[in-house]
Design an enzyme around this catalytic site. Structure first.
Site, mmCIF file in Angstrom:
data_model
loop_
_atom_site.group_PDB
_atom_site.id
_atom_site.type_symbol
_atom_site.label_atom_id
_atom_site.label_comp_id
_atom_site.label_asym_id
_atom_site.label_seq_id
_atom_site.Cartn_x
_atom_site.Cartn_y
_atom_site.Cartn_z
ATOM 1 N N GLY A 131 6.871 -36.361 33.716
ATOM 2 C CA GLY A 131 8.006 -36.929 34.435
ATOM 3 C C GLY A 131 7.654 -37.159 35.885
ATOM 4 N N GLN A 132 8.338 -38.120 36.490
ATOM 5 C CA GLN A 132 8.034 -38.460 37.875
ATOM 6 C C GLN A 132 9.249 -39.117 38.506
ATOM 7 O OE1 GLN A 132 4.308 -40.423 38.227
ATOM 8 N NE2 GLN A 132 4.420 -40.693 40.433
ATOM 9 N N GLY A 170 11.576 -39.383 42.710
ATOM 10 C CA GLY A 170 11.516 -39.257 44.159
ATOM 11 C C GLY A 170 11.183 -37.850 44.607
ATOM 12 N N PHE A 171 11.461 -36.856 43.752
ATOM 13 C CA PHE A 171 11.206 -35.458 44.089
ATOM 14 C C PHE A 171 9.728 -35.104 43.986
ATOM 15 C CE2 PHE A 171 12.211 -35.932 39.614
ATOM 16 C CZ PHE A 171 11.107 -35.378 39.013
ATOM 17 N N LYS A 231 6.466 -34.762 40.845
ATOM 18 C CA LYS A 231 6.045 -34.872 39.453
ATOM 19 C C LYS A 231 6.388 -33.606 38.674
ATOM 20 C CE LYS A 231 2.135 -37.955 40.449
ATOM 21 N NZ LYS A 231 0.659 -38.136 40.396
ATOM 22 N N VAL A 232 6.495 -33.782 37.340
ATOM 23 C CA VAL A 232 6.693 -32.657 36.434
ATOM 24 C C VAL A 232 5.499 -32.605 35.492
ATOM 25 C CG1 VAL A 232 8.158 -31.593 34.687
ATOM 26 C CG2 VAL A 232 9.196 -32.891 36.556
ATOM 27 N N LYS A 241 7.689 -28.290 37.919
ATOM 28 C CA LYS A 241 8.171 -29.364 38.791
ATOM 29 C C LYS A 241 7.606 -29.147 40.194
ATOM 30 C CE LYS A 241 12.520 -31.445 40.411
ATOM 31 N NZ LYS A 241 13.992 -31.395 40.283
ATOM 32 N N ASP A 244 24.164 -36.711 39.513
ATOM 33 C CA ASP A 244 23.151 -37.643 39.017
ATOM 34 C C ASP A 244 23.066 -37.557 37.491
ATOM 35 O OD1 ASP A 244 21.298 -39.665 39.285
ATOM 36 O OD2 ASP A 244 19.612 -38.334 39.710
#
Length: 606
Positions: free
Chosen positions: A291-292, A294-295, A297-298, A312, A411
């Site tokens: 996952g990727q 604005g925060f 990557k996971v 994360k 969100d």
């Protein structure tokens, strides 16, 4: 002297095995009572005498078990009273299972207990008064069970208690006066009498301020022959100890703590070493990215004990508000514990890293399963989509109505609803979430979220409330039905609506809802599709006041109260449509009169 040393070593090993045996026996009895399968607690094996060596979900201080953390494991059994012999236990967490039966009175013998979390199970009978013996208890959660009777007066005598959550049970009688002095409490969803504290409505949050040294044994010189015999015996004993202590791990991880550690004080979370997570993710390999955003990557990872995790990695903590976002997510997930909310295992902070560790969700997110399937992977069938809709609603309902203070996610979308191994919905990504004072109806803040999922009032005023989440949930339902994104610019070329919501509204007016169903679905009930679409349209009304609460959404999904609300919505929609068409005609007529006036002026004398 050698004999003295040998005797001491024998005594140490005897104590080691004796401690391990009684703890192992108690834990094994606990496992059997929970109906744990071999896949759940397979390493709780009596052949490995010491639980501290290799048993999962156990934390120890030396050879003494101090924590048992087994949330959301799927247990269906009961609570064994035998666990009460482990007096060193400070944390017992069994939240989010399906445990039945009562709370054993013997739990009152766990006098070192600091945290007891049995929330979100199916426990019955009364709260045992013996819990009043737990003088070190700080966190007591028994929410969302079927407990009956009154709240024991003995709980009022707990000197260290700071969090007390008894909401959503069948408790009755008057709440002991002293419990309103606890820093945080929740008594809602019962039949309780607040007494003189009615100002709290029985569900409020109180605003009151409110490595040891080891002895060293040395060998003294003695006759060579006697020393050799002693050494051989010692070697055999050490070999035996090593064999029984199978879980020894040769690598010890340590990190220099970051400044942020001073602000994190959540006893149930594990603090990971950075090296530990580096090894788990194969040096944060790009091949392990799942996952990727604005925060950051996971990463998918595997801990040394074989536990699969998602790590994360925050890349924006150095920006303004970055650390605040990290802390917010830690706080939110630590406060909100529910089977349909993502559980935080732990965190890691160094001078240059901010990392959060979650359970690995092998089926990734709803968005992934809808739109990013790899060849050969099964689609989300209709029964699964219905379960996802209900599970997500329950998770959000818990945030809004059972957390104190309540939490607004801000969100909600298919990409933030994860799927566990059984394809049950787990709401995640609390990076934008907001704690809300129960006395306030909304919070004004900078608009955050994902385009196409943001409620209109939040977009225009910056005010968010739980109805902001309801709007996002409605869009997520449309994603479930259609498999499409909330915004799709490819429809722009087809002279159609770019926004999925407008597209669905148009087809609903034309009575063509059947054509919006995900083309990958081959077996579904169109009436159930219409039900989900109706709930989605009720959730996404322009006026936030007109939208249902999440508890009302849950009831509608379960077949209660949808027909009346939908009929009212259709009536209002006709009126809104007529008003819109009337305004449009007036605008066109106004333009025509302007054009006629211009024509008269142009044709007049010059």
């Amino acid at each position: 002297m050698a004999k003295l040393y040998l005797t001491a070593l024998v005594l140490v090993c005897f104590h080691y095995f004796a401690v391990s045996d009684f703890q192992g026996d108690a834990l094994y009895a606990f496992k059997k009572a929970l109906n744990a399968t071999s896949s759940q607690l397979g390493d709780w094996n009596l052949n490995h005498v010491n639980p501290c060596s290799s048993w999962s979900n156990i934390m120890c201080n030396g050879n003494n078990v101090t924590a048992i953390t087994l949330p959301t494991m799927g247990f269906t059994g009961t609570l064994s009273p035998e666990i009460a012999v482990i007096k060193s236990l400070s944390t017992l967490n069994l939240e989010g299972n399906y445990i039945t039966g009562g709370i054993p009175a013997e739990f009152g013998n766990l006098t070192n207990l600091v945290t007891l979390d049995l929330g979100n199970n199916s426990l019955i009978d009364q709260i045992p008064s013996s819990l009043g013996n737990l003088k070190n208890l700080r966190f007591l959660t028994l929410s969302q069970n079927h407990l009956t009777g009154s709240i024991p007066e003995t709980l009022s005598t707990l000197p260290s208690l700071i969090n007390l959550f008894l909401d959503s049970n069948n408790l009755s009688g008057q709440i002991p006066e002293q419990l309103f002095q606890v820093s945080k409490f929740n008594f809602s969803g019962n039949k309780l009498d607040c007494g003189n504290n009615s100002r709290w409505s029985c569900d409020s949050d109180s605003t009151n301020s409110g490595a040891s040294n080891k002895s060293k044994v040395g060998l003294l010189a003695g006759p060579i022959s006697g020393l050799m015999v002693t050494l051989l015996l010692v070697g055999l004993l050490l070999l035996l100890c090593k064999h029984r202590y199978k879980g020894y791990k040769g690598e010890v991880f340590e990190d220099v703590p970051g400044e942020i550690d001073r602000k994190i004080a959540f006893g149930q979370l594990k603090r990971f070493a950075w090296r530990e997570l580096q090894l788990a993710t194969e040096n944060f390999s790009e091949e392990n990215v799942i996952g990727q955003g604005g925060f950051g990557k996971v990463y998918k990872g595997v801990l040394a004990d074989g536990t699969k995790v998602a790590v994360k990695q925050s890349t924006n903590y150095e920006r303004l508000g970055g650390d605040a976002s990290f802390l917010r997510e830690v706080e939110m997930i630590s406060v909100a514990v529910h089977r349909n909310l993502l559980r935080l295992i732990g965190f890691c902070t160094t001078q240059t890293e901010r990392l959060l560790v979650y359970p690995y969700m092998q089926n990734l997110s709803v968005a992934n399963r809808l739109r990013e399937l790899k060849p050969g992977e099964p689609i989300l069938d209709w029964p699964t989509r219905k379960r996802v809709a209900l599970g997500t609603a329950r998770g959000l309902g818990y945030l809004h109505e059972h957390c104190n203070p309540k939490i607004i996610h801000r969100d909600v979308k298919a990409a933030n609803v994860l799927l566990d191994e059984d394809f049950e919905a787990v709401v995640g990504d609390f990076g934008l979430a907001k704690l809300v004072d129960v006395k306030k109806t909304s919070v004004t803040t900078q608009v955050r979220g994902t385009a196409g999922h943001i409620a209109p009032e939040y977009l225009s005023t910056g005010k968010s409330s739980e109805k902001t989440d309801v709007f996002g949930y409605g869009i997520m339902l449309l994603e479930l039905i259609t498999g499409q994104r909330a915004i799709d610019f490819s429809r722009f070329d087809e002279d159609d609506d770019v926004l999925l919501l407008d597209h669905v509204k148009k087809l609903e007016r034309e009575k063509r809802l059947n054509i919006i169903v995900d083309e990958n679905l081959t077996n579904y009930d169109i009436r159930e599709v219409e039900t989900l679409a109706q709930v989605a349209l009720l959730c996404t009304q322009q006026s936030s006041a007109s939208r249902p609460t999440m508890s009302q959404v849950i009831r509608m999904l379960e077949g209660e109260g949808l027909g009346e609300r939908w009929e009212e919505w259709q009536h209002l929609e006709v009126i809104r449509r007529q008003d819109y068409e009337r305004m449009q005609r007036r605008f066109e007529l106004g333009n025509d009169s302007i054009y006629k006036q211009e024509a008269i002026e142009l044709s007049g004398g010059r």
